[in-house]
Motif scaffolding. Structure first.
Motif, PDB file in Angstrom:
ATOM      1  N   ALA A  79      -8.476  11.474   7.836  1.00  0.00           N
ATOM      2  CA  ALA A  79      -7.369  10.537   8.158  1.00  0.00           C
ATOM      3  C   ALA A  79      -6.887   9.600   7.037  1.00  0.00           C
ATOM      4  N   GLY A  80      -5.563   8.857   7.616  1.00  0.00           N
ATOM      5  CA  GLY A  80      -5.331   8.012   6.759  1.00  0.00           C
ATOM      6  C   GLY A  80      -3.715   7.356   7.368  1.00  0.00           C
ATOM      7  N   THR A  81      -3.281   6.709   6.605  1.00  0.00           N
ATOM      8  CA  THR A  81      -1.971   6.177   7.009  1.00  0.00           C
ATOM      9  C   THR A  81      -1.070   6.772   6.146  1.00  0.00           C
ATOM     10  N   ASN A  82       0.280   6.677   6.871  1.00  0.00           N
ATOM     11  CA  ASN A  82       1.462   7.605   6.335  1.00  0.00           C
ATOM     12  C   ASN A  82       2.276   7.009   5.426  1.00  0.00           C
ATOM     13  N   GLU A  83       1.969   7.505   3.979  1.00  0.00           N
ATOM     14  CA  GLU A  83       2.872   6.553   3.082  1.00  0.00           C
ATOM     15  C   GLU A  83       4.408   6.661   3.145  1.00  0.00           C
ATOM     16  N   THR A  84       4.882   7.826   4.032  1.00  0.00           N
ATOM     17  CA  THR A  84       6.267   7.996   4.239  1.00  0.00           C
ATOM     18  C   THR A  84       6.955   7.151   5.092  1.00  0.00           C
ATOM     19  N   ASP A  85       6.246   6.430   5.739  1.00  0.00           N
ATOM     20  CA  ASP A  85       6.772   5.255   7.040  1.00  0.00           C
ATOM     21  C   ASP A  85       6.165   3.993   6.318  1.00  0.00           C
TER      22      ASP A  85
END
Length: 331
Positions: A79-85
Motif C-alpha cells: 500500500a501507499g499514498t498516490n504520487e499522482t495526486d
C-alpha cells in the motif's frame, strides 16, 4: 510511521469475504466493502462499471460461476499514498492469480474442467474505511491459452504461468520502513523518465542498464510473453515494441506508489501510440491506440530486478479494428 494497516485490513477482509461468498452473497460482499459511488475499471470487455452491484453481477458472479471453488493466490500485497495526486489518497495493491476449476463457459471461452489460473492485479483506493475506486486488470488471453484457445500468433517472449517475486517477500501485510518505499518510487520514476523519451542518445541496452539489473525478469502479458536479462528483453520486447510504434504520448498514470522494495502504477490509458510497424505478428494499421497498463516492480539495491506487466491487449487491438476475443471464441 505511516503504516496503512487500516487500509490493508479493509482489502484483506474484502478478499476473504468475497472468496467465501456464493450466489447472491457475492453482491452483498462487494456492496458491503464499497462506497455508494464506487468506481471500477477493468480489462476488456468490462471497461468502466459504476456501482458495486453491477461489478458483482457483471464480473465477480460470472467469474466465480465459471472458475469453481476459486482461490486467490496472492503474490504481492502493499500500500501507499498516490504520487499522482500529491499523496492525497491511499491505495492498496494486490497481485497474483485467481485459481479455480474451469467448469463453465466464461466470456465465450470453453471450459476445460481442469485447473486454470487467471493472472490479475488490482489497485484499490480506500476512503473512510471503504473501497472507493478499483482498477483491476487481468490477462484473459493467458487464460484462453490454458483452455486451448490461444488468440495470438507465436510471441517474442515465453508463455508461463508466472511466479511471484524470487525472494517471496512481497506480501507486505505489516508496516514497512518508509525510506525503502521512497527509494523504490524514485527508481521507478527514473525508469519512467528514460522509458518515455525513446531518444536518449544511448543504445537501448545502455539506457536500460541505468535503472535495470542485468538479470532483470520481465513477466509480460500473453501475446508478448516473459523474458530474462537486459539483452533478451531489448531483443524480445522493448526493441520490437519501439520499432512498431511512433508518436508515443507522455505517460499518464492515475496512481503510482511504492512500499518497501515493491511499487507500481496504472493508467487509463497510460499512453497512446501510433501503430506504424508490425507488432505481435500483425501488420501495421497506421492508427493511434490506447495502452491500458499495470506495472508492478521489485527493487534490489539501486536497480529494478523484476517487473510484472498487465496490458489490456484486447482493448488495444479492438481500437485497431480487430476484436480478438470475438474472433477467438467463435473458432
Amino acid at each position: 510511521m505511516v503504516d496503512f494497516q487500516a487500509e490493508k485490513s479493509v482489502v484483506r477482509e474484502f478478499h476473504a469475504t468475497l472468496e467465501a461468498a456464493v450466489g447472491d452473497e457475492i453482491i452483498d460482499a462487494v456492496s458491503t466493502f464499497a462506497t455508494a459511488d464506487y468506481s471500477w475499471r477493468g480489462y476488456h470487455p468490462f471497461g468502466e462499471i459504476t456501482t458495486a452491484e453491477a461489478v458483482a453481477e457483471t464480473f465477480w458472479r460470472p467469474l466465480k460461476d465459471a472458475l469453481r471453488r476459486m482461490q486467490r493466490r496472492e503474490d504481492a500485497f502493499f500500500a501507499g499514498t498516490n504520487e499522482t495526486d500529491d499523496h492525497e489518497t491511499v491505495w492498496v495493491v494486490s497481485m497474483g492469480h485467481l485459481m479455480g476449476l474451469f467448469d463453465a463457459p466464461w466470456l465465450g471461452i470453453r471450459p476445460t474442467r481442469k485447473l486454470v489460473m487467471l493472472r490479475y492485479c488490482e489497485f484499490h483506493r480506500i476512503a473512510d474505511g471503504k473501497i472507493a475506486e478499483t482498477a483491476m486488470y487481468f490477462d484473459i488471453p493467458h487464460l484462453m491459452v490454458q483452455a486451448g484457445q490461444d488468440p495470438f500468433p507465436p510471441q517474442t517472449g515465453t508463455f508461463l504461468v508466472q511466479p511471484g517475486p524470487r525472494p517471496h517477500d512481497a506480501l507486505l501485510y505489516g508496516p514497512q520502513v518508509p525510506e525503502e518505499g521512497r527509494k523504490t518510487l524514485a527508481l521507478i520514476n527514473a525508469m519512467i523518465s528514460d522509458l518515455g523519451q525513446w531518444n536518449s542518445g544511448m543504445t537501448l541496452e545502455e539506457e536500460l542498464a541505468r535503472t535495470w539489473h542485468d538479470d532483470m525478469l520481465w513477466w509480460g502479458p500473453h501475446g508478448i510473453g516473459a523474458t530474462y536479462t537486459i539483452e533478451r528483453y531489448a531483443k524480445q520486447h522493448s526493441g520490437p515494441f519501439r520499432a512498431a510504434f511512433t508518436e508515443r504520448s507522455k505517460t499518464q498514470h492515475r496512481c503510482r506508489l511504492a512500499e518497501g522494495h515493491y511499487g507500481g502504477f496504472f493508467g487509463w490509458p497510460n499512453f497512446t501510440a501510433r501503430h506504424t510497424g508490425g507488432f505481435m505478428g500483425m501488420p501495421a494499421t497506421g492508427q493511434a491506440g490506447e495502452f491500458r497498463v499495470i506495472d508492478i516492480y521489485r527493487r534490489e539495491g539501486d536497480k529494478l530486478v523484476e517487473n510484472w506487466i498487465f496490458i489490456d491487449l484486447l482493448h488495444y487491438w479492438k481500437s485497431q479494428g480487430v476484436d480478438i476475443l470475438k474472433r477467438a471464441v467463435s473458432l
